[in-house]
Design an enzyme around this catalytic site. Structure first.
Site, PDB file in Angstrom:
ATOM      1  N   GLY A  32      30.782  13.180  63.914  1.00 49.55           N
ATOM      2  CA  GLY A  32      30.857  12.686  65.281  1.00 49.55           C
ATOM      3  C   GLY A  32      30.774  11.185  65.437  1.00 49.55           C
ATOM      4  N   ARG A  92      39.685   3.802  62.421  1.00 51.04           N
ATOM      5  CA  ARG A  92      38.645   4.380  63.261  1.00 51.04           C
ATOM      6  C   ARG A  92      38.331   3.494  64.467  1.00 51.04           C
ATOM      7  NH1 ARG A  92      34.266   8.112  60.359  1.00 51.04           N
ATOM      8  NH2 ARG A  92      33.412   7.833  62.439  1.00 51.04           N
ATOM      9  N   HIS A 126      25.784   9.666  53.814  1.00 48.96           N
ATOM     10  CA  HIS A 126      26.022  10.753  54.760  1.00 48.96           C
ATOM     11  C   HIS A 126      27.385  11.403  54.567  1.00 48.96           C
ATOM     12  CE1 HIS A 126      25.282  12.958  58.417  1.00 48.96           C
ATOM     13  NE2 HIS A 126      26.318  12.424  59.050  1.00 48.96           N
TER      14      HIS A 126
END
Length: 290
Positions: free
Chosen positions: A39, A187, A268
Site C-alpha cells: 500500500g 511510483r 519490507h
C-alpha cells in the site's frame, strides 16, 4: 515472449466489481495465483511484483490486480474497514474470473487483504503466502519509522519525489542501492494522480471510530485466526522497518498450519530484494512442497 522490461507479455482487462473498476494483468497457465501488492505511495500490482511474475508464470496462471485505490483501478477505500473493503473486492474479482478457489500471495497491505479474505471465506483460498503483512498488531499503538514515513507522504507540504525516495531507500528496502531510479520515478508519477491526492488509499484512522477501526484491523485479536485451515507461508525480512518482524512469530504461533521464514539482510520488500529466493520458495510452497 517478453517486453523490453523483461516481463512476459500480459493480458490486461478491467472488471466491474461491486461498482468499482478493477484492473488486472495476467499471464501463464496452471493453478491460479493472485499477487496482491502493498500500500505504499504509487504502488500497483505489476510494479510491486516485477521481479516475480515471469518466474511464477512458468508454473501458474499469474493474476495481478491493482487493488482498489491504486494504479488503474477505481480510487477510494472504505476507511472504516479497509481490509474488509479490499477483501470483498478481490473476492468479487474471483467471481468475475470464474474462480471458485485460488492461491493468494500478499505483500504488506495486500497481505492484510489476503488474510482477511481467507478469514471471511476460507473455502475460496487454496494456499496463502504473506510477506510482512499489515494488520498483525505490532504497529497498532507505536508505528515504526517506516510506517510513519508512509502515512505522512500526503500530509504537510504534500507528495514529492524526495519524500518518496526517502521512504523507499531508507525504510522499504535493506539495500538502498538495489532500487533503480526508474522505479522511484514510476511510483512518484502514480502517487500524484489527482484522484489519489484527493483521497489517499492508505491512512491511519483518526477521529471518531478510529480506535474501533484499529482494533478491528488487528488479526491477532480475531478468534478465527487459530482455526484458519489454509496452509500459509509467512516470509518476513529480518530488517523490515515498516512492519515489525515480530509479527511473523505472532502469526506462526496462532495459525494452525503456518510456516515462517525470516529472511536475513532484507527489508519490507522480500519479493523484490530476494526475488530468486522468493520465487523458488513461493513456487515450492504453492505446489505443496515444504
Amino acid at each position: 515472449m517478453t517486453t523490453p522490461t523483461g516481463l512476459p507479455v500480459m493480458q490486461e482487462t478491467t472488471y466491474d466489481v461491486g461498482g468499482k473498476k478493477i484492473f488486472v494483468a495476467e499471464t501463464g497457465e496452471g493453478p491460479p495465483v493472485l499477487l496482491l501488492h502493498g500500500g505504499g505511495p504509487g504502488a500497483s500490482g505489476v510494479s510491486n511484483y516485477t521481479r516475480n511474475i515471469a518466474g511464477l508464470a512458468a508454473q501458474y496462471r499469474v493474476i495481478v490486480p491493482d487493488l482498489p485505490g491504486y494504479g488503474r483501478s477505481s480510487k477510494g477505500v472504505d476507511g472504516a474497514d479497509p481490509f474488509g473493503h479490499l477483501a470483498d473486492h478481490i473476492r468479487g474479482l474471483l467471481d468475475r474470473l470464474g474462480l471458485d478457489r485460488a492461491h493468494l500471495v500478499g505483500n504488506s497491505y495486500g497481505g492484510a487483504c489476503a488474510l482477511r479474505l481467507a478469514l471471511d471465506t476460507p473455502d475460496r483460498v487454496d494456499r496463502m503466502v504473506l510477506m510482512g503483512p499489515g494488520g498483525v498488531g505490532t504497529t497498532r499503538t507505536v508505528p515504526t519509522a517506516g510506517l510513519r514515513s508512509l502515512l505522512a507522504y500526503y500530509n504537510g507540504d504534500g507528495p514529492s519525489r524526495p519524500k518518496l525516495e526517502k521512504f523507499i531507500r531508507n525504510y522499504l528496502v535493506f539495500n538502498a542501492a538495489g532500487v533503480p531510479d526508474s522505479a522511484i520515478d514510476e511510483r512518484y508519477r502514480a502517487s500524484i494522480d489527482p484522484e489519489v491526492v484527493a483521497s489517499p488509499p492508505l491512512r491511519r484512522p483518526s477521529g471518531r471510530g478510529a480506535l474501533r477501526t484499529l482494533w478491528k484491523s488487528d488479526f491477532t485479536r480475531d478468534p478465527r485466526l487459530s482455526r484458519l485451515p489454509v496452509p500459509t507461508l509467512v516470509l518476513w525480512g529480518a530488517k523490515d522497518q515498516v512492519n515489525r518482524p515480530s509479527g511473523g512469530r505472532m502469526l506462526a504461533d496462532q495459525l494452525p498450519n503456518c510456516d515462517l521464514y525470516v529472511v536475513a539482510n532484507t527489508g519490507h520488500w522480500v519479493q523484490f530484494e530476494q526475488a530468486g529466493l522468493f520465487n523458488r520458495v513461493c513456487s515450492d510452497f504453492l505446489v505443496g512442497h515444504r
